[in-house]
Design a protein around this motif. Structure first.
Motif, mmCIF file in Angstrom:
data_model
loop_
_atom_site.group_PDB
_atom_site.id
_atom_site.type_symbol
_atom_site.label_atom_id
_atom_site.label_comp_id
_atom_site.label_asym_id
_atom_site.label_seq_id
_atom_site.Cartn_x
_atom_site.Cartn_y
_atom_site.Cartn_z
ATOM 1 N N GLY A 168 45.100 42.404 32.493
ATOM 2 C CA GLY A 168 45.436 41.241 31.676
ATOM 3 C C GLY A 168 44.524 41.161 30.471
ATOM 4 N N THR A 169 44.385 39.937 29.921
ATOM 5 C CA THR A 169 43.506 39.728 28.771
ATOM 6 C C THR A 169 42.150 40.342 29.084
ATOM 7 O OG1 THR A 169 44.636 37.658 28.500
ATOM 8 C CG2 THR A 169 42.627 37.955 27.204
ATOM 9 N N SER A 170 41.617 39.933 30.248
ATOM 10 C CA SER A 170 40.506 40.715 30.778
ATOM 11 C C SER A 170 41.042 41.414 32.019
ATOM 12 C CB SER A 170 39.312 39.821 31.101
ATOM 13 O OG SER A 170 39.698 38.820 31.999
ATOM 14 N N ASP A 171 40.513 42.606 32.315
ATOM 15 C CA ASP A 171 40.959 43.320 33.516
ATOM 16 C C ASP A 171 40.048 42.921 34.674
ATOM 17 O OD1 ASP A 171 42.772 44.604 31.905
ATOM 18 O OD2 ASP A 171 41.796 46.556 31.952
ATOM 19 N N THR A 172 40.638 42.715 35.846
ATOM 20 C CA THR A 172 39.820 42.401 37.027
ATOM 21 C C THR A 172 40.118 43.436 38.100
ATOM 22 O OG1 THR A 172 41.029 40.316 36.752
ATOM 23 C CG2 THR A 172 39.028 40.211 37.999
ATOM 24 N N VAL A 173 39.104 43.760 38.852
ATOM 25 C CA VAL A 173 39.292 44.678 39.977
ATOM 26 C C VAL A 173 38.850 43.961 41.250
ATOM 27 C CG1 VAL A 173 38.469 46.832 41.008
ATOM 28 C CG2 VAL A 173 38.992 46.755 38.582
ATOM 29 N N PHE A 174 39.730 43.938 42.245
ATOM 30 C CA PHE A 174 39.396 43.397 43.573
ATOM 31 C C PHE A 174 39.326 44.561 44.540
ATOM 32 C CE2 PHE A 174 42.304 39.397 43.171
ATOM 33 C CZ PHE A 174 41.364 38.761 42.416
ATOM 34 N N LEU A 175 38.377 44.511 45.422
ATOM 35 C CA LEU A 175 38.274 45.581 46.409
ATOM 36 C C LEU A 175 38.118 44.998 47.798
ATOM 37 C CD1 LEU A 175 35.429 47.561 44.689
ATOM 38 C CD2 LEU A 175 37.833 48.155 44.685
ATOM 39 N N ARG A 198 36.844 52.619 37.973
ATOM 40 C CA ARG A 198 36.531 53.387 39.196
ATOM 41 C C ARG A 198 35.016 53.505 39.396
ATOM 42 N NH1 ARG A 198 38.163 59.697 40.640
ATOM 43 N NH2 ARG A 198 36.399 59.951 42.073
ATOM 44 N N LEU A 199 34.290 53.822 38.325
ATOM 45 C CA LEU A 199 32.838 53.998 38.436
ATOM 46 C C LEU A 199 32.172 52.737 38.990
ATOM 47 C CD1 LEU A 199 30.236 55.647 37.688
ATOM 48 C CD2 LEU A 199 30.232 54.367 35.546
ATOM 49 N N HIS A 200 32.526 51.588 38.421
ATOM 50 C CA HIS A 200 31.850 50.355 38.833
ATOM 51 C C HIS A 200 32.321 49.890 40.207
ATOM 52 C CE1 HIS A 200 29.513 50.018 35.221
ATOM 53 N NE2 HIS A 200 30.571 50.502 34.596
ATOM 54 N N ALA A 201 33.565 50.199 40.535
ATOM 55 C CA ALA A 201 34.040 49.891 41.893
ATOM 56 C C ALA A 201 33.274 50.741 42.901
ATOM 57 C CB ALA A 201 35.537 50.159 41.988
ATOM 58 N N GLU A 202 33.059 52.024 42.589
ATOM 59 C CA GLU A 202 32.337 52.904 43.528
ATOM 60 C C GLU A 202 30.891 52.443 43.684
ATOM 61 O OE1 GLU A 202 32.899 57.060 42.640
ATOM 62 O OE2 GLU A 202 35.037 56.945 43.131
ATOM 63 N N LEU A 226 34.511 41.738 43.502
ATOM 64 C CA LEU A 226 35.233 41.306 42.303
ATOM 65 C C LEU A 226 34.470 41.814 41.087
ATOM 66 C CD1 LEU A 226 37.414 39.192 41.191
ATOM 67 C CD2 LEU A 226 35.486 37.690 40.903
ATOM 68 N N LEU A 227 35.181 42.507 40.217
ATOM 69 C CA LEU A 227 34.570 42.972 38.968
ATOM 70 C C LEU A 227 35.412 42.458 37.819
ATOM 71 C CD1 LEU A 227 34.001 46.646 40.023
ATOM 72 C CD2 LEU A 227 32.182 45.222 39.078
ATOM 73 N N CYS A 228 34.754 42.051 36.751
ATOM 74 C CA CYS A 228 35.492 41.523 35.610
ATOM 75 C C CYS A 228 35.173 42.364 34.372
ATOM 76 C CB CYS A 228 35.059 40.074 35.417
ATOM 77 S SG CYS A 228 36.181 39.205 34.376
ATOM 78 N N PHE A 229 36.203 42.818 33.659
ATOM 79 C CA PHE A 229 36.039 43.629 32.439
ATOM 80 C C PHE A 229 36.703 42.868 31.301
ATOM 81 C CE2 PHE A 229 36.232 46.298 36.146
ATOM 82 C CZ PHE A 229 35.215 47.214 35.970
#
Ligand code: XUL
Length: 555
Positions: free
Chosen positions: A322-329, A442-446, A355-358
């Protein structure tokens, strides 16, 4: 027509009519309600036992409750750092929403359980004596009349607030540094996190703080309204406070002491997110016709509720574009770091979510589309198809505005020998942007404990998830199949799923068994056979180059 045939016909019409009524109204079939108290609106969805949505509605704060004069549901104060919302606005929104549902003919007596979510981190300060008021609500009056004197702080700090930097520093100093705090609570100190907001309020508004008998999160505050008494903070939303020890799932003594004296008394003990807190208060039974046996299941934060709405499972990663990308794991073994957040899972007592926010998401993709593909998504997609996986070794970082993950700014382009370059051909640039964004996800999720295993699924949502070529790159970079899922009301839907699960959780039914009838995500891309080799190698270079960018940006 003879009299007897008229009789037969009218009898069959009658039988048909009765059957129709039974089918249409299905008077006994149970419903489950999910509410979402988000920043700009209050939403509701009702689902039936087959997990079909049978009712939805909402109240927009700015336009439907304009007397509170919010913009985007909040007040931004003169210092630009303090951001609050009037707590009575949320209560009045609930009055309004329930009346709309009543007018729409929703049969409240069919609701077996309800749950909900709230914007994370926001806090509500109940005045001394409020518990008694909550306990004896008069069903002839609206909630906002009854509760108008029940708060020691009228303007609740919300997640957009960034005015507690000093308190963040103090907390980190008290526990032994940012990483130590992250190890305990799942996150380093963040201004919007509730503990730091409480700490600021205790110092800046000592009298109001003295007059407080209970502090709720937006989620547990909303649950308290339905319960007619103070609702516990659940483990998952409680993880967004810099106060909960995410491993023992209890308040961390050192964090409590650094924040305010006797804080555990003001917060009450935290509870598992799937707990049944009790039946709805008699106020809702008499005013709206809820059943006396309708259960209130603990409310949680909007991000944890979205995870439930997506039915994210172990090994999955959700990428919202989205406007900002979010990653949930979904995380089994958390590795808290200085970036991102680890929360207790809202659906499984043994698990965690990250939760990561970009910040640089869609707007950057649109800028490169405009500059390199004359504004056309078709040409943008064609460029992705025409360029090889790995982009000939070219790697780009596109931080148009100050990024959150990592904290860097600017555009930085590197060729296959790691030399910085100033430009590329439009096709190379388009692939560099998309690969760079997904390598970063991927890097920050890992780094937070995520690993790609056989069976890993990537669930893609948000605007850009309708572009197949972008999703193909996502699939290749993560070396996993990509599925899409409609998430327009994921937090609300997740809350309805959680309400249903709450009723059976105690008898050992897992969340996933409880919601297995929900619609399945659609497979849209599978990884290219060469993807693993290309991107495993590229990720190592990407990490080193990101360090270079960070040093350059910081110095
Ligand atoms: C998460 C966060 C936001 C709010 C928005 O940490 O601050 O996503 O939950 O409602």
């Amino acid at each position: 027509m003879s009299d007897s045939s008229v009789l037969r016909l009218s009898r069959s019409v009658c039988v048909f009519y009765v059957c129709f009524l039974v089918m249409a109204a299905a008077p006994d079939s149970p419903l489950y309600l999910g509410l979402d108290f988000s920043t700009q609106q209050l939403k509701v969805v009702a689902i039936d036992g087959n997990l079909n949505v049978v009712h939805q509605d909402n109240v927009q704060f700015d336009s439907e409750l304009s007397e509170f004069r919010t913009q985007g549901g909040v007040h931004i104060h003169a210092d630009r750092l303090t951001v609050t919302s009037p707590v009575l606005m949320w209560i009045k929104a609930l009055d309004l929403l329930l009346n709309k549902m009543k007018r729409a003919g929703l049969d409240f007596s069919r609701i077996r359980a309800l749950s909900g979510s709230g914007q994370q981190h926001g806090s509500v300060f109940w005045r001394k004596g409020a518990s008694q008021t909550l306990n004896q609500l008069d069903p002839d009056r609206s909630l906002h009349h009854l509760l108008q004197d029940s708060f020691s702080v009228w303007d609740s700090p919300v997640w957009m607030d960034s005015s507690s930097s000093q308190q963040c520093q103090d907390l980190q100093a008290a526990v032994g540094g940012a990483l130590r705090l992250a190890e305990i609570t799942g996150s380093r100190a963040y201004e919007r996190f509730t503990g730091n907001q409480i700490s600021k309020l205790r110092r800046s508004r000592a009298e109001d703080f003295q007059d407080t008998e209970r502090i709720s999160l937006v989620s547990s505050f909303a649950a308290s309204l339905f319960l007619g008494g103070y609702a516990a903070i659940d483990y998952s939303d409680g993880s967004g406070m810099n106060l909960l020890d995410i491993r023992t799932r209890n308040w961390s003594r050192i964090c409590l002491e650094a924040t305010a004296p006797h804080l555990d008394r003001l917060l009450g003990p935290p509870l598992p997110s799937m707990s049944v807190l009790g039946p709805v208060s008699s106020y809702f039974v008499h005013r709206y016709g809820f059943s006396e046996s309708c259960k209130v299941v603990a409310f949680t934060g909007d991000n944890p509720a979205s995870l439930a709405g997506m039915r994210l499972q172990q090994g999955d990663v959700a990428v919202s574009l989205g406007t900002s990308d979010t990653v949930f794991l979904w995380i089994q073994e958390p590795r808290p770091a200085l970036e991102g957040h680890i929360f207790c899972s809202p659906v499984d007592l043994q698990a965690f979510m990250a939760l990561l926010c970009f910040k640089n998401g869609s707007l950057t993709r649109e800028r490169i589309r405009n500059e390199c593909a004359a504004g056309s998504w078709e040409d943008f997609s064609a460029a992705l198809k025409d360029t090889p996986l790995g982009n000939g070794g070219n790697i780009g970082f596109y931080f148009d505005t100050m990024e959150i993950t990592p904290s860097a700014v600017g555009v930085h382009l590197f060729d296959s020998d790691d030399h910085e370059v100033s430009s590329w051909s439009p096709h190379v640039e388009i692939r560099a942007l998309v690969e760079g964004q997904f390598l970063s996800r991927r890097l920050h999720a890992e780094r937070l404990g995520y690993s790609i295993l056989p069976g890993t699924r990537v669930l893609a949502t948000g605007g850009a998830s309708s572009n197949r070529e972008i999703l193909q790159v996502l699939s290749d970079v993560f070396n996993a199949p990509v599925y899409t899922i409609d998430l327009s009301s994921s937090a609300c839907l997740g809350s309805a799923y959680r309400a249903l699960h709450g009723l059976v959780a105690e008898s050992g039914v897992s969340f996933f068994d409880a919601v297995k009838k929900a619609p399945k995500p659609q497979l849209v891309a599978s990884p290219n056979p060469t993807a693993k080799q290309v991107y495993d190698e590229m990720l190592k270079r990407f990490a080193q180059l990101e360090d270079r960018v960070l040093h350059k940006t910081c110095s």
